[in-house]
Design an enzyme around this catalytic site. Structure first.
Site, PDB file in Angstrom:
ATOM      1  N   ASN A  13       0.866  -1.178   0.000  1.00 30.25           N
ATOM      2  CA  ASN A  13       0.000   0.000   0.000  1.00 30.25           C
ATOM      3  C   ASN A  13       0.904   1.230   0.000  1.00 30.25           C
ATOM      4  O   ASN A  13       1.495   1.563   1.021  1.00 30.25           O
ATOM      5  CB  ASN A  13      -0.883  -0.048   1.253  1.00 30.25           C
ATOM      6  CG  ASN A  13      -1.688   1.223   1.459  1.00 30.25           C
ATOM      7  OD1 ASN A  13      -1.751   2.077   0.562  1.00 30.25           O
ATOM      8  ND2 ASN A  13      -2.304   1.350   2.631  1.00 30.25           N
ATOM      9  N   LYS A  15       0.081   4.246  -0.249  1.00 25.55           N
ATOM     10  CA  LYS A  15      -0.558   5.430   0.359  1.00 25.55           C
ATOM     11  C   LYS A  15      -0.337   6.655  -0.542  1.00 25.55           C
ATOM     12  O   LYS A  15      -0.308   6.509  -1.753  1.00 25.55           O
ATOM     13  CB  LYS A  15      -0.043   5.633   1.794  1.00 25.55           C
ATOM     14  CG  LYS A  15      -0.180   4.336   2.609  1.00 25.55           C
ATOM     15  CD  LYS A  15       0.065   4.522   4.077  1.00 25.55           C
ATOM     16  CE  LYS A  15      -0.099   3.179   4.791  1.00 25.55           C
ATOM     17  NZ  LYS A  15       0.066   3.274   6.226  1.00 25.55           N
ATOM     18  N   HIS A  99      -9.359   1.052   5.116  1.00 24.37           N
ATOM     19  CA  HIS A  99      -8.078   1.245   5.802  1.00 24.37           C
ATOM     20  C   HIS A  99      -8.275   2.187   6.988  1.00 24.37           C
ATOM     21  O   HIS A  99      -9.080   3.120   6.913  1.00 24.37           O
ATOM     22  CB  HIS A  99      -7.052   1.825   4.821  1.00 24.37           C
ATOM     23  CG  HIS A  99      -5.666   1.828   5.386  1.00 24.37           C
ATOM     24  ND1 HIS A  99      -5.239   2.777   6.269  1.00 24.37           N
ATOM     25  CD2 HIS A  99      -4.646   0.961   5.228  1.00 24.37           C
ATOM     26  CE1 HIS A  99      -3.990   2.511   6.625  1.00 24.37           C
ATOM     27  NE2 HIS A  99      -3.606   1.412   6.008  1.00 24.37           N
ATOM     28  N   GLU A 101      -6.661   4.587   8.025  1.00 24.07           N
ATOM     29  CA  GLU A 101      -6.461   6.013   7.722  1.00 24.07           C
ATOM     30  C   GLU A 101      -7.710   6.616   7.069  1.00 24.07           C
ATOM     31  O   GLU A 101      -8.006   7.798   7.247  1.00 24.07           O
ATOM     32  CB  GLU A 101      -5.206   6.185   6.840  1.00 24.07           C
ATOM     33  CG  GLU A 101      -3.941   5.983   7.674  1.00 24.07           C
ATOM     34  CD  GLU A 101      -2.745   5.446   6.912  1.00 24.07           C
ATOM     35  OE1 GLU A 101      -2.716   5.510   5.671  1.00 24.07           O
ATOM     36  OE2 GLU A 101      -1.817   4.939   7.589  1.00 24.07           O
ATOM     37  N   GLU A 169      -5.114  -5.094  10.647  1.00 21.00           N
ATOM     38  CA  GLU A 169      -4.089  -4.078  10.849  1.00 21.00           C
ATOM     39  C   GLU A 169      -4.359  -3.330  12.155  1.00 21.00           C
ATOM     40  O   GLU A 169      -5.172  -2.386  12.174  1.00 21.00           O
ATOM     41  CB  GLU A 169      -4.100  -3.072   9.696  1.00 21.00           C
ATOM     42  CG  GLU A 169      -3.834  -3.687   8.341  1.00 21.00           C
ATOM     43  CD  GLU A 169      -3.242  -2.662   7.379  1.00 21.00           C
ATOM     44  OE1 GLU A 169      -2.118  -2.878   6.921  1.00 21.00           O
ATOM     45  OE2 GLU A 169      -3.900  -1.637   7.122  1.00 21.00           O
ATOM     46  N   GLY A 175       2.787   2.040  10.796  1.00 19.11           N
ATOM     47  CA  GLY A 175       3.781   3.097  10.662  1.00 19.11           C
ATOM     48  C   GLY A 175       4.538   3.421  11.933  1.00 19.11           C
ATOM     49  O   GLY A 175       5.216   4.443  12.004  1.00 19.11           O
ATOM     50  N   SER A 214       3.613  -2.342  10.212  1.00 21.38           N
ATOM     51  CA  SER A 214       5.067  -2.420  10.452  1.00 21.38           C
ATOM     52  C   SER A 214       5.698  -3.744  10.032  1.00 21.38           C
ATOM     53  O   SER A 214       6.650  -4.200  10.658  1.00 21.38           O
ATOM     54  CB  SER A 214       5.380  -2.100  11.918  1.00 21.38           C
ATOM     55  OG  SER A 214       5.007  -0.760  12.221  1.00 21.38           O
ATOM     56  N   GLY A 235       2.881  -1.249   4.214  1.00 23.95           N
ATOM     57  CA  GLY A 235       2.896   0.175   3.888  1.00 23.95           C
ATOM     58  C   GLY A 235       4.305   0.633   3.548  1.00 23.95           C
ATOM     59  O   GLY A 235       4.821   0.383   2.461  1.00 23.95           O
ATOM     60  N   GLY A 236       4.945   1.288   4.504  1.00 28.86           N
ATOM     61  CA  GLY A 236       6.257   1.911   4.284  1.00 28.86           C
ATOM     62  C   GLY A 236       7.271   1.008   3.590  1.00 28.86           C
ATOM     63  O   GLY A 236       7.981   1.456   2.672  1.00 28.86           O
TER      64      GLY A 236
HETATM   65  P1  PGA Z   1       3.032   0.177   7.587  1.00 27.17           P
HETATM   66  O1  PGA Z   1       1.539   0.397   7.032  1.00 27.17           O
HETATM   67  O2  PGA Z   1       3.523  -1.114   6.960  1.00 27.17           O
HETATM   68  O3  PGA Z   1       3.794   1.377   7.109  1.00 27.17           O
HETATM   69  O4  PGA Z   1       2.942   0.068   9.051  1.00 27.17           O
HETATM   70  C1  PGA Z   1       0.668  -0.687   6.841  1.00 27.17           C
HETATM   71  C2  PGA Z   1      -0.640  -0.202   6.275  1.00 27.17           C
HETATM   72  O5  PGA Z   1      -1.103   0.881   6.651  1.00 27.17           O
HETATM   73  O6  PGA Z   1      -1.235  -0.898   5.428  1.00 27.17           O
END
Ligand code: PGA
Length: 252
Positions: A13, A15, A99, A101, A169, A175, A214, A235-236
């Site tokens: 993802n 983002k 998600h 967010e 999640e 993050g 993470s 994500g990251g």
């Molecule tokens: P992260 O994000 O791997 O950066 O923690 C995961 C996500 O929001 O899908």
């Protein structure tokens, strides 16, 4: 660990990250995906502006493209929104809905998420439905209550292994570099599987349940080995091809 009946999925993802030059990084993911030899599905969900370019770069590779959100309607006066049909038209085969967010920043409710999942199905997209508890909910011992409610409210009737993926999640793990213990992940994933089974019967056994929050190269092997963990939503760490491929490499 995904059992033999479920093919693992590692989805990135991106983002709100990525410019046209990111196609170069994506091409490295496409090149590296050859090593997976069909043992896991790989997907990248870029910002909408990059869907077409990445779909083009992924052509005749095993890497799939997904969207990050969609509107429940197929068209209309909804400035700034994107219909599931538009994602499909741009080359996506899946879309993330719910998600945390989106739930937090855009106040999306379970009913909103359910409507978006239905929109995804209408456009023949796989819906990746996200659920997760907040830190305070975990501290109060309400994790499973919260997840059960989110799951029931966000997953529409008619879910099958072909149209639904669930991503667990924990909000506090996204993050932050924090992850739940493997034991906690296993407990939650088993709970999700059972809850799906109560509603969907045997079909629940084929639905993939991803862990997200993470995930990185250094912890993926341990997390992905937990029972009922059928891959990761990343994500990251999905922004760097090497790191993303290291995670997918768990299945290589
Ligand atoms: P992260 O994000 O791997 O950066 O923690 C995961 C996500 O929001 O899908």
């Amino acid at each position: 660990m995904a059992d033999g009946t479920r093919r693992p999925l590692v989805a990135g993802n991106w983002k709100m990250n990525g410019l046209r030059r990111s196609v170069v990084e994506f091409a490295k993911i496409v090149a590296g995906s050859a090593n997976l030899a069909g043992k896991a599905d790989l997907m990248v969900c870029p910002p909408a502006t990059l869907l077409t370019a990445l779909a083009e770069a992924a052509k005749s590779s095993a890497v799939a493209i997904g969207g990050q959100d969609c509107h429940p309607e197929s068209a209309g006066a909804f400035t700034g929104d994107i219909a599931a049909e538009m994602l499909a038209d741009a080359g996506a085969v899946a879309v993330i809905v719910g998600h945390s967010e989106r739930r937090t920043n855009h106040r999306e409710t379970d009913a909103d998420v359910r409507a978006k999942a239905l929109a995804a199905w209408r456009a023949s997209l796989l819906a990746i439905v996200c659920i997760g508890e907040a830190q305070v909910e975990r501290e109060q011992g309400r994790t499973l209550d919260v997840l059960g409610r989110q799951l029931d409210g966000s997953v529409p009737d008619g879910a099958t292994p072909a149209n639904l993926v669930v991503a667990y999640e924990p909000v506090w793990a996204i993050g932050t570099g924090l992850t739940p213990s493997v034991r906690d992940v296993a407990q939650v994933h088993e709970f999700i599987r059972q809850r799906l089974a109560q509603r969907l019967g045997a079909a629940a056994g084929g639905i993939r349940i991803l862990y997200g929050g993470s995930v990185k190269g250094s912890n993926a092997r341990e997390l992905m080995a937990a029972p009922n963990v059928d891959g990761a939503l990343v994500g990251g760490a999905s922004l760097k091809a090497d790191e993303f491929l290291a995670i997918a490499g768990v299945y290589g």
